[in-house]
Design an enzyme around this catalytic site. Sequence first.
Site, mmCIF file in Angstrom:
data_model
loop_
_atom_site.group_PDB
_atom_site.id
_atom_site.type_symbol
_atom_site.label_atom_id
_atom_site.label_comp_id
_atom_site.label_asym_id
_atom_site.label_seq_id
_atom_site.Cartn_x
_atom_site.Cartn_y
_atom_site.Cartn_z
ATOM 1 N N THR A 1 0.843 -1.184 0.000
ATOM 2 C CA THR A 1 0.000 0.000 0.000
ATOM 3 C C THR A 1 0.880 1.236 0.000
ATOM 4 O O THR A 1 2.064 1.169 0.364
ATOM 5 C CB THR A 1 -0.930 0.028 1.231
ATOM 6 O OG1 THR A 1 -1.833 1.137 1.116
ATOM 7 C CG2 THR A 1 -0.143 0.160 2.527
ATOM 8 N N LYS B 1 -2.915 3.684 6.610
ATOM 9 C CA LYS B 1 -2.755 2.248 6.821
ATOM 10 C C LYS B 1 -1.325 1.917 7.240
ATOM 11 O O LYS B 1 -1.106 1.100 8.130
ATOM 12 C CB LYS B 1 -3.124 1.477 5.547
ATOM 13 C CG LYS B 1 -4.594 1.498 5.221
ATOM 14 C CD LYS B 1 -4.884 0.684 3.973
ATOM 15 C CE LYS B 1 -6.363 0.726 3.616
ATOM 16 N NZ LYS B 1 -6.674 -0.117 2.443
ATOM 17 N N ASP C 1 -7.442 -5.531 2.599
ATOM 18 C CA ASP C 1 -8.560 -4.966 1.870
ATOM 19 C C ASP C 1 -9.628 -4.732 2.916
ATOM 20 O O ASP C 1 -9.851 -5.574 3.792
ATOM 21 C CB ASP C 1 -9.067 -5.878 0.756
ATOM 22 C CG ASP C 1 -10.005 -5.133 -0.189
ATOM 23 O OD1 ASP C 1 -9.775 -3.924 -0.431
ATOM 24 O OD2 ASP C 1 -10.970 -5.734 -0.678
ATOM 25 N N SER C 2 -10.209 -3.583 2.857
ATOM 26 C CA SER C 2 -11.162 -3.225 3.901
ATOM 27 C C SER C 2 -12.227 -2.319 3.327
ATOM 28 O O SER C 2 -12.054 -1.731 2.266
ATOM 29 C CB SER C 2 -10.446 -2.546 5.070
ATOM 30 O OG SER C 2 -9.696 -1.436 4.605
ATOM 31 N N TYR D 1 -14.566 6.743 5.512
ATOM 32 C CA TYR D 1 -15.900 6.924 6.084
ATOM 33 C C TYR D 1 -15.858 7.207 7.587
ATOM 34 O O TYR D 1 -16.907 7.260 8.232
ATOM 35 C CB TYR D 1 -16.755 5.670 5.842
ATOM 36 C CG TYR D 1 -16.987 5.355 4.383
ATOM 37 C CD1 TYR D 1 -18.080 5.900 3.709
ATOM 38 C CD2 TYR D 1 -16.139 4.511 3.687
ATOM 39 C CE1 TYR D 1 -18.318 5.603 2.382
ATOM 40 C CE2 TYR D 1 -16.364 4.209 2.349
ATOM 41 C CZ TYR D 1 -17.449 4.761 1.698
ATOM 42 O OH TYR D 1 -17.677 4.471 0.369
ATOM 43 N N ASP D 2 -14.668 7.378 8.164
ATOM 44 C CA ASP D 2 -14.538 7.500 9.624
ATOM 45 C C ASP D 2 -15.428 8.574 10.237
ATOM 46 O O ASP D 2 -15.976 8.378 11.319
ATOM 47 C CB ASP D 2 -13.084 7.764 10.031
ATOM 48 C CG ASP D 2 -12.234 6.507 10.021
ATOM 49 O OD1 ASP D 2 -12.807 5.400 10.056
ATOM 50 O OD2 ASP D 2 -10.999 6.631 9.970
ATOM 51 N N LYS E 1 -8.738 4.352 18.441
ATOM 52 C CA LYS E 1 -9.302 3.692 17.259
ATOM 53 C C LYS E 1 -8.597 2.364 16.996
ATOM 54 O O LYS E 1 -9.245 1.344 16.738
ATOM 55 C CB LYS E 1 -9.194 4.607 16.042
ATOM 56 C CG LYS E 1 -9.787 3.982 14.791
ATOM 57 C CD LYS E 1 -9.567 4.862 13.587
ATOM 58 C CE LYS E 1 -9.871 4.098 12.316
ATOM 59 N NZ LYS E 1 -9.353 4.735 11.126
ATOM 60 N N HIS F 1 -11.365 -2.444 12.977
ATOM 61 C CA HIS F 1 -11.329 -3.650 12.153
ATOM 62 C C HIS F 1 -9.906 -4.016 11.765
ATOM 63 O O HIS F 1 -9.495 -5.166 11.856
ATOM 64 C CB HIS F 1 -12.200 -3.451 10.912
ATOM 65 C CG HIS F 1 -11.878 -2.199 10.132
ATOM 66 N ND1 HIS F 1 -11.869 -0.944 10.697
ATOM 67 C CD2 HIS F 1 -11.548 -2.022 8.825
ATOM 68 C CE1 HIS F 1 -11.558 -0.048 9.769
ATOM 69 N NE2 HIS F 1 -11.359 -0.676 8.642
ATOM 70 N N ARG F 2 -9.123 -3.021 11.354
ATOM 71 C CA ARG F 2 -7.740 -3.277 10.950
ATOM 72 C C ARG F 2 -6.902 -3.656 12.163
ATOM 73 O O ARG F 2 -6.083 -4.566 12.111
ATOM 74 C CB ARG F 2 -7.157 -2.057 10.235
ATOM 75 C CG ARG F 2 -5.820 -2.330 9.576
ATOM 76 C CD ARG F 2 -5.388 -1.211 8.628
ATOM 77 N NE ARG F 2 -6.332 -1.092 7.529
ATOM 78 C CZ ARG F 2 -7.239 -0.115 7.406
ATOM 79 N NH1 ARG F 2 -7.307 0.857 8.299
ATOM 80 N NH2 ARG F 2 -8.063 -0.087 6.390
#
Length: 193
Positions: free
Chosen positions: A7, A12, A69-70, A155-156, A176, A181-182
């Site tokens: 990436t 990220k 991928d998220s 979208y945070d 966070k 999720h990450r």
Amino acid sequence: MKLILATNNEHKVREFKQILGNYFEEMITLKEANINHETVEDGLTFKENALKKAREITEITGLPALADDSGLCVLALNGEPGVMSARYASVDDNNASDQANRDLLLKNMEGITDRRAYFACAIALTMPDGTSYETEGRFWGEIGYCEKGENGFGYDNLFFVPEYNMTSAQMSPEQKNSMSHRGKALRELEKLL
């Protein structure tokens, strides 16, 4: 051991380094490795796309590669935007701007009272010997009615976390990462390492 991060997304990269930094001597981005490669994300799931990205970079470099991928999945929209999260508002199948994606999401959520949603993340670590490690994580919340917060990306600032009474864009990076999720997927990978 050197690890290629598949990436160039600075947000990220920061999360990857904060959580996995102790496991690798060096973690470098595609840009830092002088790799100009764009994986076609044509998988139907986050897991398929993450694994494809990591495998391609390992094949190119001969080094371990980490990819994710998220995206955001909204229950009332049958899981949209899902794997199309970065391209949700796109007219040409390229990534749309974060703002355009958020605007379309708010438009599509008009009149919907079930705001439940989650961020999903699939992480893939591939090794030169063909071994791969794959993990997934989810971060549950709701879609807000307006944007709030300056931290994060994507979208945070629409993703409201009821138990904290704030969006994920209003949280500190550490807060966070502890529930995202990450962060969850990376901590699962950390257990495998």
